[in-house]
Design a protein around this motif. Sequence first.
Motif, PDB file in Angstrom:
ATOM      1  N   UNK A  37       0.836  -1.172   0.065  1.00  0.00           N
ATOM      2  CA  UNK A  37       0.035  -0.052   0.013  1.00  0.00           C
ATOM      3  C   UNK A  37       0.685   1.209   0.058  1.00  0.00           C
ATOM      4  N   UNK A  44      -4.252   9.282   2.189  1.00  0.00           N
ATOM      5  CA  UNK A  44      -5.057   8.105   1.711  1.00  0.00           C
ATOM      6  C   UNK A  44      -4.329   7.069   1.425  1.00  0.00           C
ATOM      7  N   UNK A  45      -4.573   5.754   1.980  1.00  0.00           N
ATOM      8  CA  UNK A  45      -4.005   4.605   1.856  1.00  0.00           C
ATOM      9  C   UNK A  45      -4.446   4.014   0.200  1.00  0.00           C
ATOM     10  N   UNK A  47      -3.962   0.998  -2.482  1.00  0.00           N
ATOM     11  CA  UNK A  47      -3.513  -0.433  -2.920  1.00  0.00           C
ATOM     12  C   UNK A  47      -2.521  -0.018  -4.108  1.00  0.00           C
ATOM     13  N   UNK A  99     -12.040 -16.329   8.331  1.00  0.00           N
ATOM     14  CA  UNK A  99     -13.332 -15.557   8.772  1.00  0.00           C
ATOM     15  C   UNK A  99     -12.997 -13.878   9.031  1.00  0.00           C
ATOM     16  N   UNK A 102      -7.928 -10.172   8.378  1.00  0.00           N
ATOM     17  CA  UNK A 102      -7.546  -8.807   8.749  1.00  0.00           C
ATOM     18  C   UNK A 102      -5.974  -8.686   8.328  1.00  0.00           C
ATOM     19  N   UNK A 103      -5.598  -7.254   8.002  1.00  0.00           N
ATOM     20  CA  UNK A 103      -4.126  -7.291   7.403  1.00  0.00           C
ATOM     21  C   UNK A 103      -3.415  -7.162   8.601  1.00  0.00           C
TER      22      UNK A 103
ATOM     23  N   UNK B  33     -13.475  -2.509   8.689  1.00  0.00           N
ATOM     24  CA  UNK B  33     -12.323  -2.385   9.375  1.00  0.00           C
ATOM     25  C   UNK B  33     -12.276  -1.109   9.954  1.00  0.00           C
ATOM     26  N   UNK B  35      -8.675   0.946  11.829  1.00  0.00           N
ATOM     27  CA  UNK B  35      -7.413   0.837  12.082  1.00  0.00           C
ATOM     28  C   UNK B  35      -6.866   2.182  12.637  1.00  0.00           C
ATOM     29  N   UNK B  45      -5.279  -2.925  13.890  1.00  0.00           N
ATOM     30  CA  UNK B  45      -6.754  -3.169  13.860  1.00  0.00           C
ATOM     31  C   UNK B  45      -7.288  -3.066  15.177  1.00  0.00           C
ATOM     32  N   UNK B  48     -13.337  -4.919  13.625  1.00  0.00           N
ATOM     33  CA  UNK B  48     -13.843  -5.357  12.363  1.00  0.00           C
ATOM     34  C   UNK B  48     -15.175  -5.813  12.413  1.00  0.00           C
ATOM     35  N   UNK B  50     -17.913  -8.207  10.021  1.00  0.00           N
ATOM     36  CA  UNK B  50     -18.147  -9.056   8.678  1.00  0.00           C
ATOM     37  C   UNK B  50     -19.572  -8.959   8.102  1.00  0.00           C
ATOM     38  N   UNK B  59      -6.790  -6.118  17.469  1.00  0.00           N
ATOM     39  CA  UNK B  59      -5.683  -6.200  18.427  1.00  0.00           C
ATOM     40  C   UNK B  59      -5.339  -5.175  19.466  1.00  0.00           C
ATOM     41  N   UNK B  90      -8.255   5.282  10.428  1.00  0.00           N
ATOM     42  CA  UNK B  90      -8.725   4.808   8.884  1.00  0.00           C
ATOM     43  C   UNK B  90      -9.460   3.717   8.991  1.00  0.00           C
ATOM     44  N   UNK B  94     -14.218  -4.108   2.493  1.00  0.00           N
ATOM     45  CA  UNK B  94     -13.577  -5.405   1.748  1.00  0.00           C
ATOM     46  C   UNK B  94     -14.945  -6.282   1.269  1.00  0.00           C
ATOM     47  N   UNK B 101      -8.402  -4.694   0.711  1.00  0.00           N
ATOM     48  CA  UNK B 101      -9.067  -3.895   1.414  1.00  0.00           C
ATOM     49  C   UNK B 101      -8.874  -2.148   0.864  1.00  0.00           C
ATOM     50  N   UNK B 103      -9.630   1.773   1.538  1.00  0.00           N
ATOM     51  CA  UNK B 103      -9.604   2.682   2.900  1.00  0.00           C
ATOM     52  C   UNK B 103     -10.127   3.960   2.412  1.00  0.00           C
TER      53      UNK B 103
END
Lengths: 115, 112
Positions: A37, A44-45, A47, A99, A102-103, B33, B35, B45, B48, B50, B59, B90, B94, B101, B103
């Motif tokens: 990223x 701004x992030x 990809x 599930x 997460x990044x 999510x 962050x 993180x 989040x 789903x 975390x 942020x 997704x 993901x 942002x």
Amino acid sequence: AQTVTQSQPEMSVQEAETVTLSCTYDTSESNYYLFWYKQPPSRQMILVIRQEAYKQQNATENRFSVNFQKAAKSFSLKISDSQLGDTAMYFCAFMIPGANSKLTFGKGITLSVRP
Amino acid sequence: DGGITQSPKYLFRKEGQNVTLSCEQNLNHDAMYWYRQDPGQGLRLIYYSQIVNDFQKGDIAEGYSVSREKKESFPLTVTSAQKNPTAFYLCASRGLSRYEQYFGPGTRLTVT
């Protein structure tokens, strides 16, 4: 737990030259995804590129390409023909599909492109 | 245009006050999510989600709370229990059939 390491805090490159940003990761999983990223001064992030671990072919997006070495757990980003607009922080990130998907991010590297 | 919006861009609060950060997406993404970004660190993180009405701690969830009443919205509340709330926050989303993901532009929160 998965970890991502970006050991170079800062790098600088001359405009039009090529630069490589390093990233290593640690995991016991065999199926995962890796991402780069970009975060410019606007914060701004964005990809840049992604790589699936099951694919041997390195991903390429225009001037951006990766060198994915699965055995070495290395995932470097090469930027060719550097442009002033490439000046940004670059983050390497890792994800295990599942599930939550997460990044996990590295601490980032600040890249400056000199005119 | 599809995308993720976060408001406000800058937020200032006094210590001891709760504050809610907004995150809205019109990408029809299922997962969202939150962050936190601090200088010299990567993103960490917080929470989040789903699916609507379900969310999980990340975390660093202590001192934060979230809700997911609508698919499009995932607001984050920074409570007075968060010891170091000043940071850049942020939001990301997704689609469940994809792994990347996307942002939002972020919110800079300053607590004094």
